[in-house]
Design a protein around this motif. Structure first.
Motif, PDB file in Angstrom:
ATOM      1  N   PRO A  41       5.636 -48.132   6.433  1.00 34.76           N
ATOM      2  CA  PRO A  41       5.462 -49.398   5.711  1.00 34.76           C
ATOM      3  C   PRO A  41       4.099 -50.047   5.978  1.00 34.76           C
ATOM      4  CG  PRO A  41       7.621 -49.299   6.752  1.00 34.76           C
ATOM      5  CD  PRO A  41       6.859 -48.106   7.227  1.00 34.76           C
ATOM      6  N   GLU A  42       3.501 -49.734   7.140  1.00 39.53           N
ATOM      7  CA  GLU A  42       2.207 -50.346   7.483  1.00 39.53           C
ATOM      8  C   GLU A  42       1.033 -49.676   6.788  1.00 39.53           C
ATOM      9  OE1 GLU A  42       4.361 -49.446  10.225  1.00 39.53           O
ATOM     10  OE2 GLU A  42       5.205 -51.435   9.887  1.00 39.53           O
ATOM     11  N   GLY A  43       1.177 -48.389   6.467  1.00 36.28           N
ATOM     12  CA  GLY A  43       0.046 -47.704   5.855  1.00 36.28           C
ATOM     13  C   GLY A  43       0.208 -46.202   5.931  1.00 36.28           C
ATOM     14  N   VAL A  44      -0.874 -45.517   5.574  1.00 36.55           N
ATOM     15  CA  VAL A  44      -0.844 -44.057   5.524  1.00 36.55           C
ATOM     16  C   VAL A  44      -1.913 -43.524   6.457  1.00 36.55           C
ATOM     17  CG1 VAL A  44      -0.936 -42.059   4.007  1.00 36.55           C
ATOM     18  CG2 VAL A  44      -0.294 -44.268   3.090  1.00 36.55           C
ATOM     19  N   CYS A  45      -1.606 -42.474   7.203  1.00 35.84           N
ATOM     20  CA  CYS A  45      -2.648 -41.854   8.018  1.00 35.84           C
ATOM     21  C   CYS A  45      -2.370 -40.366   8.181  1.00 35.84           C
ATOM     22  CB  CYS A  45      -2.754 -42.532   9.386  1.00 35.84           C
ATOM     23  SG  CYS A  45      -1.263 -42.395  10.347  1.00 35.84           S
ATOM     24  N   VAL A  46      -3.413 -39.650   8.582  1.00 42.28           N
ATOM     25  CA  VAL A  46      -3.271 -38.236   8.908  1.00 42.28           C
ATOM     26  C   VAL A  46      -3.062 -38.159  10.413  1.00 42.28           C
ATOM     27  CG1 VAL A  46      -4.391 -35.985   8.892  1.00 42.28           C
ATOM     28  CG2 VAL A  46      -4.730 -37.541   6.982  1.00 42.28           C
ATOM     29  N   THR A  47      -1.981 -37.536  10.853  1.00 43.80           N
ATOM     30  CA  THR A  47      -1.714 -37.480  12.291  1.00 43.80           C
ATOM     31  C   THR A  47      -2.125 -36.157  12.906  1.00 43.80           C
ATOM     32  OG1 THR A  47       0.538 -36.752  11.860  1.00 43.80           O
ATOM     33  CG2 THR A  47       0.205 -39.098  12.142  1.00 43.80           C
ATOM     34  N   ASP A  48      -2.196 -35.112  12.103  1.00 35.79           N
ATOM     35  CA  ASP A  48      -2.559 -33.812  12.661  1.00 35.79           C
ATOM     36  C   ASP A  48      -3.224 -32.975  11.572  1.00 35.79           C
ATOM     37  OD1 ASP A  48      -2.885 -31.781  14.397  1.00 35.79           O
ATOM     38  OD2 ASP A  48      -0.782 -31.146  14.460  1.00 35.79           O
ATOM     39  N   SER A  49      -4.178 -32.148  11.986  1.00 37.59           N
ATOM     40  CA  SER A  49      -4.883 -31.316  11.023  1.00 37.59           C
ATOM     41  C   SER A  49      -5.501 -30.140  11.744  1.00 37.59           C
ATOM     42  CB  SER A  49      -5.978 -32.133  10.341  1.00 37.59           C
ATOM     43  OG  SER A  49      -6.805 -31.275   9.587  1.00 37.59           O
ATOM     44  N   ASP A  50      -5.711 -29.049  11.032  1.00 40.59           N
ATOM     45  CA  ASP A  50      -6.353 -27.899  11.662  1.00 40.59           C
ATOM     46  C   ASP A  50      -7.858 -27.895  11.411  1.00 40.59           C
ATOM     47  OD1 ASP A  50      -6.114 -27.290   8.903  1.00 40.59           O
ATOM     48  OD2 ASP A  50      -6.571 -25.205   9.383  1.00 40.59           O
ATOM     49  N   CYS A  51      -8.394 -28.936  10.703  1.00 44.30           N
ATOM     50  CA  CYS A  51      -9.818 -28.930  10.364  1.00 44.30           C
ATOM     51  C   CYS A  51     -10.653 -29.148  11.624  1.00 44.30           C
ATOM     52  CB  CYS A  51     -10.120 -29.964   9.288  1.00 44.30           C
ATOM     53  SG  CYS A  51      -9.692 -31.652   9.724  1.00 44.30           S
ATOM     54  N   PRO A  52     -11.895 -28.632  11.655  1.00 41.07           N
ATOM     55  CA  PRO A  52     -12.658 -28.637  12.904  1.00 41.07           C
ATOM     56  C   PRO A  52     -13.034 -30.029  13.405  1.00 41.07           C
ATOM     57  CG  PRO A  52     -13.861 -27.476  11.132  1.00 41.07           C
ATOM     58  CD  PRO A  52     -12.555 -27.912  10.567  1.00 41.07           C
ATOM     59  N   ALA A  53     -13.529 -30.915  12.550  1.00 44.19           N
ATOM     60  CA  ALA A  53     -14.044 -32.190  13.037  1.00 44.19           C
ATOM     61  C   ALA A  53     -12.950 -33.238  13.190  1.00 44.19           C
ATOM     62  CB  ALA A  53     -15.130 -32.711  12.106  1.00 44.19           C
ATOM     63  N   GLY A  54     -11.892 -33.119  12.419  1.00 49.37           N
ATOM     64  CA  GLY A  54     -10.802 -34.084  12.517  1.00 49.37           C
ATOM     65  C   GLY A  54     -11.163 -35.487  12.048  1.00 49.37           C
ATOM     66  N   LEU A  55     -12.107 -35.583  11.086  1.00 52.89           N
ATOM     67  CA  LEU A  55     -12.514 -36.906  10.594  1.00 52.89           C
ATOM     68  C   LEU A  55     -11.350 -37.629   9.921  1.00 52.89           C
ATOM     69  CD1 LEU A  55     -16.043 -36.254   9.089  1.00 52.89           C
ATOM     70  CD2 LEU A  55     -15.483 -37.666  11.037  1.00 52.89           C
ATOM     71  N   CYS A  56     -10.467 -36.841   9.264  1.00 50.85           N
ATOM     72  CA  CYS A  56      -9.338 -37.461   8.567  1.00 50.85           C
ATOM     73  C   CYS A  56      -8.406 -38.152   9.555  1.00 50.85           C
ATOM     74  CB  CYS A  56      -8.593 -36.423   7.736  1.00 50.85           C
ATOM     75  SG  CYS A  56      -8.245 -34.890   8.607  1.00 50.85           S
ATOM     76  N   ILE A  57      -8.305 -37.622  10.802  1.00 47.21           N
ATOM     77  CA  ILE A  57      -7.460 -38.246  11.816  1.00 47.21           C
ATOM     78  C   ILE A  57      -8.157 -39.487  12.373  1.00 47.21           C
ATOM     79  CG2 ILE A  57      -6.248 -37.885  13.999  1.00 47.21           C
ATOM     80  CD1 ILE A  57      -6.322 -34.866  13.339  1.00 47.21           C
ATOM     81  N   HIS A  58      -9.486 -39.361  12.617  1.00 41.75           N
ATOM     82  CA  HIS A  58     -10.252 -40.489  13.149  1.00 41.75           C
ATOM     83  C   HIS A  58     -10.277 -41.660  12.179  1.00 41.75           C
ATOM     84  CE1 HIS A  58     -11.702 -38.559  16.717  1.00 41.75           C
ATOM     85  NE2 HIS A  58     -12.118 -37.514  16.031  1.00 41.75           N
ATOM     86  N   ARG A  59     -10.103 -41.372  10.899  1.00 42.97           N
ATOM     87  CA  ARG A  59     -10.153 -42.423   9.887  1.00 42.97           C
ATOM     88  C   ARG A  59      -9.083 -43.478  10.139  1.00 42.97           C
ATOM     89  NH1 ARG A  59     -10.318 -46.031   7.140  1.00 42.97           N
ATOM     90  NH2 ARG A  59     -10.567 -46.303   4.898  1.00 42.97           N
ATOM     91  N   GLY A  60      -7.981 -43.097  10.759  1.00 42.72           N
ATOM     92  CA  GLY A  60      -6.920 -44.035  11.040  1.00 42.72           C
ATOM     93  C   GLY A  60      -6.072 -44.329   9.818  1.00 42.72           C
ATOM     94  N   SER A  61      -5.376 -45.443   9.893  1.00 43.22           N
ATOM     95  CA  SER A  61      -4.419 -45.777   8.843  1.00 43.22           C
ATOM     96  C   SER A  61      -5.090 -46.595   7.739  1.00 43.22           C
ATOM     97  CB  SER A  61      -3.279 -46.576   9.474  1.00 43.22           C
ATOM     98  OG  SER A  61      -2.354 -46.946   8.499  1.00 43.22           O
TER      99      SER A  61
END
Lengths: 147, 173
Positions: free
Chosen positions: A95-115
């Motif tokens: 309900p608070e938002g959307v985020c990526v919690t895990d990924s196999d990509c090398p830099a992990g920018l999508c996870i660092h982006r947060g919610s």
């Protein structure tokens, strides 16, 4: 070319002015970015809209795993937290938002982006060609953002 | 440095440009070890542009293009994948062409303005590339961030390059 441009006595002033105008314009756009809460979450992989969620009806955390298109087939969604052998991104919709919690990509920018919860800049994972956007519009079959 | 007219000049130019490519590759490798500055893909210092600008001013446009191409291909083989090579090629050569044009307009002075334009167009080129690869126009919502970052980092690398050009580096041993 330099003979022709010689008519402009001080090209650096003009060019600096152009840069400053562009920079100020960008800054205004960044600061004016929407703070409102969006309604529709779109999960887009490789330009294909895989699924939409209506934020107003979400009460619990939902986890999905998105597998991008590869040589063996099109992109698809697995329910829950999965770790397939292929590339993947685990997304949490709450309900608070959307985020990526895990990924196999090398830099992990999508996870660092947060919610994210407001329309504005989306979450992107370039290696897995994943985009997650939020907008204010109602869920509809026609989507102007995807191709 | 004049064009490679005789054999001796040819050897020297191959050696020096090879050295420049190695330098550029080393800087690129160092930069890729740094943690991401920001959550948006594509925002990074772009330090190897210092070498591209330096080569453009000191050795020529064609030579700068060669050093850039070698750096992108080798870094793609060592650290990247085919997709990252496409991004690098688009960004790198958009930036170099912009810098050549800006340098001509500025009569070879004010390298920081040239660098800022290079950084701006590097990110703009990569954004258009991302539009085609990601297949979604939503990437364009990153535009203000990427353009602003391009101007700032480009100005920094341009300044760094102009300091490097002022340093006396002997042509002959």
């Amino acid at each position: 070319m330099s003979d022709y441009m010689g008519k402009f006595k001080k090209p650096h002033i003009l060019m600096s002015a152009i840069l400053i105008i562009i920079a100020v314009f960008c800054l205004v756009l960044i600061l004016r970015e929407g703070r409102s809460r969006g309604r529709t979450v779109r999960i887009i992989s490789g330009g294909t809209l895989l699924r939409t969620y209506d934020m107003s009806v979400i009460t619990d955390d939902i986890y999905i795993t998105v597998v991008p298109a590869s040589g063996s087939g099109d992109a698809y969604i697995l329910e829950g937290i999965q770790h397939p052998d292929s590339s993947y991104n685990v997304i949490r919709i709450s309900p608070e938002g959307v985020c990526v919690t895990d990924s196999d990509c090398p830099a992990g920018l999508c996870i660092h982006r947060g919610s994210i919860s407001s329309p504005g800049i989306p979450i992107a994972c370039l290696p897995n060609r994943l985009m997650i956007t939020i907008d204010d519009t109602e869920e509809s079959s026609t989507d102007a953002w995807t191709y | 440095m004049p064009g490679p007219t005789d054999n001796k000049n040819r050897i020297r130019s191959i050696t020096v440009l090879g050295l420049m490519s190695a330098l550029s590759l080393g800087i690129y490798a160092f930069e890729s070890l740094l943690p991401p500055l920001f959550f948006i893909p594509g925002i990074k210092p772009g330090l190897s542009n210092i070498i591209t600008l330096y080569c453009m001013k000191r050795f020529g446009r064609r030579e700068a293009g060669m050093v850039l191409l070698v750096r992108i291909i080798i870094s793609g083989i060592l650290f990247g994948n085919p997709v990252s090579v496409i991004y690098s090629l688009t960004g790198g050569f958009t930036a170099l062409l912009t810098e050549i044009l800006a340098d001509a307009l500025l009569h070879g002075k004010y390298l920081h303005i040239t660098g800022a334009f290079g950084g701006l167009f590097h990110n703009a080129g990569q954004l258009i590339c991302a539009f085609f690869i990601m297949g979604s126009a939503a990437v364009f919502s990153y535009t203000p961030y990427l353009v602003l970052a391009g101007i700032i980092t480009g100005m920094f690398t341009g300044l760094a390059s102009s300091f490097l050009l002022k340093t006396k580096i002997p042509d002959k041993p």
